[in-house]
Enzyme design. Structure first.
Site, short mmCIF file in Angstrom:
data_model
loop_
_atom_site.label_atom_id
_atom_site.label_comp_id
_atom_site.label_asym_id
_atom_site.label_seq_id
_atom_site.Cartn_x
_atom_site.Cartn_y
_atom_site.Cartn_z
N ARG A 30 0.76 -1.16 0.31
CA ARG A 30 -0.04 0.75 0.13
C ARG A 30 0.76 0.82 0.12
O ARG A 30 0.15 2.29 -0.47
CB ARG A 30 -1.11 -0.05 1.34
CG ARG A 30 -2.08 -1.01 1.23
CD ARG A 30 -3.20 -0.94 2.54
NE ARG A 30 -1.78 -1.58 3.39
CZ ARG A 30 -2.86 -1.35 4.42
NH1 ARG A 30 -4.02 -1.27 4.87
NH2 ARG A 30 -1.98 -2.19 5.61
N ASN A 48 -6.32 -3.26 2.47
CA ASN A 48 -6.18 -4.52 2.36
C ASN A 48 -7.79 -4.50 2.84
O ASN A 48 -8.53 -3.44 2.78
CB ASN A 48 -5.51 -4.68 3.27
CG ASN A 48 -3.76 -4.70 3.18
OD1 ASN A 48 -3.79 -4.67 2.28
ND2 ASN A 48 -2.76 -4.51 4.17
#
Length: 785
Positions: A30, A48
């Site tokens: 990320r 996520n």
């Protein structure tokens, strides 16, 4: 990736929802996407979820294409991108920033995200904990998005701090600042911690009493220097450590663990230290320093500075580099090699709990170096060696499990399978979404606590990966505990159960690892193994199979001989020597040769008449074509094994170690009877040549080498003849005997001279640790038929 000025001022022209699957959680994915989006002037978010990573992005179409290209071609070091799916998205008006969003609450969706294996401490974290003045100087739990605990701390998917054992440690303000800063290498690093808010070390004595110490690390180093045995809580469990150069300490550890001969694993602070003792080629060096950081078997060159008892009668040493900051600091301050063996009672699983460590290891250790980070699941150290320039896993555990492996072409629509493996070196395998997840090494199921761990692992993997099998797979053996569990589960869940022959599973594992397509034709498999239950009710182990993923034909095998005493023949090699000699020369011939055998004295002291009567009547003496037992017999003949083995493989390892000292490449002969199927590969000529060489004073190292090369020649030549006669498309190798590097190299050399591809085990262990993978593939193929 930077946008040109004219493009930067252009209006938004596209918006997409991008789904990324694979090992993309816990690897800095990320933050990586966030940084890319910032550079490309894209707006949106990344988070996520139970399927992996989901990106919503708006901006110029070329910039979105560039983002996807970078995700595919330049992911973070620990990431593995399995697939990228793109769809149009209706972006909200006024979207101008890109953010890392919180993981959404799950509402009944299936968990398909992968879990990243634990990763060795990275260079940046090493430098940080070694540098005075840094906030984490000498901190034993430093990590970042490029390294640290993953599988050993995760309780649930998605991989966020509340779903790990790190939730026990609320972040302090400085750590929170790093965690939330997009420019920091700990941006959204879930194991982030520091001395103020993270796990802590302390020393205990064997009575469980904390020892007052301002510096537990220094106290532990001093204990090691004084020759003490230290119980050390590591990443996936406890180790027992001592000074590898202190003979008295190593002998004391052997005596306390009742482990007289099995080699100890070693840990050294750096490659330079390992090179003091072992030859390390570039491939081995890369393997040692890889994120997985397994124990690597290396050629032992210099025996000065190490206690001989670290690996009695061995030519190889198993070394690893520090895997965690704790190991890095301990080894760096100690300054030399340490024994670093699993902290367990013999036969039991490795200890992971502090209280259990005191209870079970108190009789072994003089001091305990404890910490308060909980271990979610035990993970043994992985073991590997390099053969023919390629790393070969012997134990699949820390650093490798549970990374997914893509199924071969033709299996995309296979139903989800749960395969239960065998009895020894137990592991399970799940298949789902065109990938297989082979579990970490679980141990030998004969031990009740290991069986309990095996059952726990089945539940653990099912919950963690939300796995709901449509069918089960298990070994043919009627008495394996893994097969009994499968039978009961199949009945309770009303699921079909595929029973898979042991050696077919070994060959299928090699085929699938090398991505052999489901419809690509038959292969000839050479399965050299200890024991496996055959379709005819006898014990197999030296086989040549003509097979595909569905089924096989047994084309050749070692000439069967009895296993006198049944299971006792596995631990007493002289029994196999008696059976082999009697089969080759008869009782009178054996009696004539016994006085000339280096190992004849052990035979002479046994009740041979009773054993021969049992073999003649078939009492507790099943017929066996086991290649492993042939190795045991040759080792016994050369007096390389004791009357009673202290660990599995002891005799065969000693035989390989001796053979590695020879430069002789001549081959002992084996005869091959092709009159009927299966062909019979008879070692009688080998025994005759071996005994003649002993009579003539040939060095036993040369004798050991000639046996290895003769066995390779016999099986490889027979396999190539069978392949040619049956239009087979490849040769595959499998079975625990292929852990023997000398034999594997000899077979690869001989087989690669032909035009056929050779499918050999590498990342999937050749031994029973890879059995479940082969079972799962075979069960899936049958379900697709």
């Amino acid at each position: 990736m930077t946008m040109e000025r004219g493009e930067r001022d252009a209006p938004l022209r596209a918006a997409e929802c991008i789904r990324v699957r694979g090992l993309v959680q816990g690897v800095g994915f990320r933050p990586f996407v966030h940084a890319l989006a910032q550079r490309l002037q894209l707006a949106g978010s990344v988070h996520n979820d139970s399927e992996g990573v989901l990106i919503h992005v708006a901006g110029q179409a070329a910039a979105i294409d560039a983002l996807v290209t970078a995700i595919r071609d330049e992911p973070p070091a620990l990431a593995h991108v399995a697939s990228i799916e793109r769809a149009l998205w209706s972006a909200p008006s006024g979207l101008v920033t890109f953010a890392i969003a919180a993981s959404p609450a799950e509402h009944g969706g299936r968990h398909t995200a992968g879990v990243v294996p634990d990763a060795r401490i990275c260079a940046a974290c090493e430098s940080e904990i070694d540098t005075p003045g840094e906030r984490r100087y000498r901190y034993a739990f430093a990590s970042c998005t490029a390294c640290g605990p993953r599988f050993s701390i995760i309780d649930a998917i998605p991989y966020d701090r509340p779903n790990t054992t790190m939730r026990d440690f609320p972040l302090c303000a400085p750590c929170r600042g790093e965690y939330e800063s997009p420019v920091d290498r700990r941006f959204h690093a879930q194991p982030i911690a520091c001395p103020e808010c993270g796990p802590r070390l302390w020393i205990e004595n064997p009575d469980g009493v904390r020892v007052a110490s301002d510096d537990p690390l220094a106290a532990a180093v001093e204990a090691l220097r004084q020759g003490q045995i230290l119980a050390l809580k590591g990443l996936g469990g406890f180790h027992l450590a001592c000074d590898a150069g202190n003979g008295a300490a190593v002998e004391a550890l052997r005596a306390r663990k009742r482990r007289p001969a099995k080699p100890f694993a070693l840990m050294a602070p750096d490659l330079a230290n390992i090179r003091k003792f072992c030859r390390v080629d570039p491939c081995e060096a890369a393997l040692l320093a890889s994120p997985a950081a397994p124990i690597v078997l290396l050629e032992w060159l210099n025996r000065e500075g190490l206690a001989a008892a670290v690996a009695p009668n061995q030519a190889l040493l198993g070394f690893m580099l520090p895997t965690t900051p704790l190991h890095h600091l301990l080894l760096g301050e100690f300054g030399g090699a340490l024994v670093m063996t699993s902290g367990n009672v013999s036969g039991e699983p490795q200890v992971i709990d502090n209280a259990d460590a005191q209870r079970k290891l108190g009789g072994f250790a003089d001091s305990f170096l404890m910490h308060d980070r909980r271990i979610a699941r035990r993970l043994d150290d992985s073991v590997a060696r390099v053969v023919s320039g390629e790393p070969r896993l012997l134990r699949h555990a820390r650093g490798y499990a549970p990374a997914p492996r893509r199924l071969p072409p033709g299996f995309a629509s296979a139903p989800p399978v749960l395969a239960l493996g065998g009895e020894m070196k137990a592991a399970i395998c799940l298949t789902r979404n065109n990938e297989a997840l082979l579990s970490h090494h679980l141990g030998d199921l004969e031990e009740p606590l290991t069986y309990r761990e095996f059952v726990r692992a089945i539940d653990d993997y099912a919950q963690l990966f939300d796995h709901r099998p449509a069918l089960l797979a298990a070994d043919l053996h009627p008495a394996y505990r893994s097969s009994a569990w499968a039978e009961q589960a199949a009945a309770e869940r009303d699921l079909p159960l595929a029973r898979v022959q042991h050696h077919h599973a070994h060959i299928a594992a090699a085929m699938a690892e090398r991505a052999w397509p489901r419809d690509c034709g038959r292969v000839v498999g050479i399965a050299l193994d200890g024991i496996g239950y055959g379709r005819d009710g006898t014990v197999w182990g030296g086989e040549i199979l003509l097979c595909d993923y569905m089924d096989f034909t047994r084309m050749a095998r070692l000439k069967p001989v009895p296993l006198p005493g049944g299971a006792r023949a596995v631990t007493q090699p002289w029994r196999n020597l008696l059976a082999q000699l009697d089969a080759a020369f008869g009782i009178d011939g054996t009696a004539a040769y016994m006085p000339t055998l280096p190992g004849g004295a052990i035979l002479a002291g046994q009740q041979l008449g009773v054993l021969r009567q049992a073999m003649a009547r078939g009492l507790n003496s099943p017929l066996s074509s086991s290649c492993g037992r042939l190795f045991d017999a040759v080792a016994a003949a050369l007096a390389l094994s004791p009357a009673q083995l202290s660990f599995e493989g002891e005799a065969a390892m000693a035989l390989e170690a001796l053979a590695s000292n020879s430069v002789d490449t001549r081959c002992y002969p084996f005869s091959v009877d092709t009159a009927t199927l299966p062909w019979s590969i008879d070692p009688a000529p080998m025994w005759r040549a071996l005994l003649e060489d002993l009579r003539d004073g040939v060095p036993i190292a040369d004798i050991a080498a000639r046996f290895h090369f003769g066995l390779a020649e016999a099986f490889c030549d027979a396999a190539l003849r069978i392949a040619k006669a049956n239009d087979a498309q490849a040769i595959a190798l499998g079975g625990g005997v292929f852990q023997n590097g000398l034999l594997l190299q000899a077979c690869l050399t001989r087989l690669t001279a032909s035009s056929l591809p050779v499918l050999s085990p590498a990342q999937i262990p050749a031994n029973d640790g890879g059995l479940a993978f082969g079972q799962a593939i075979i069960a899936a193929a049958r379900a697709l038929a």
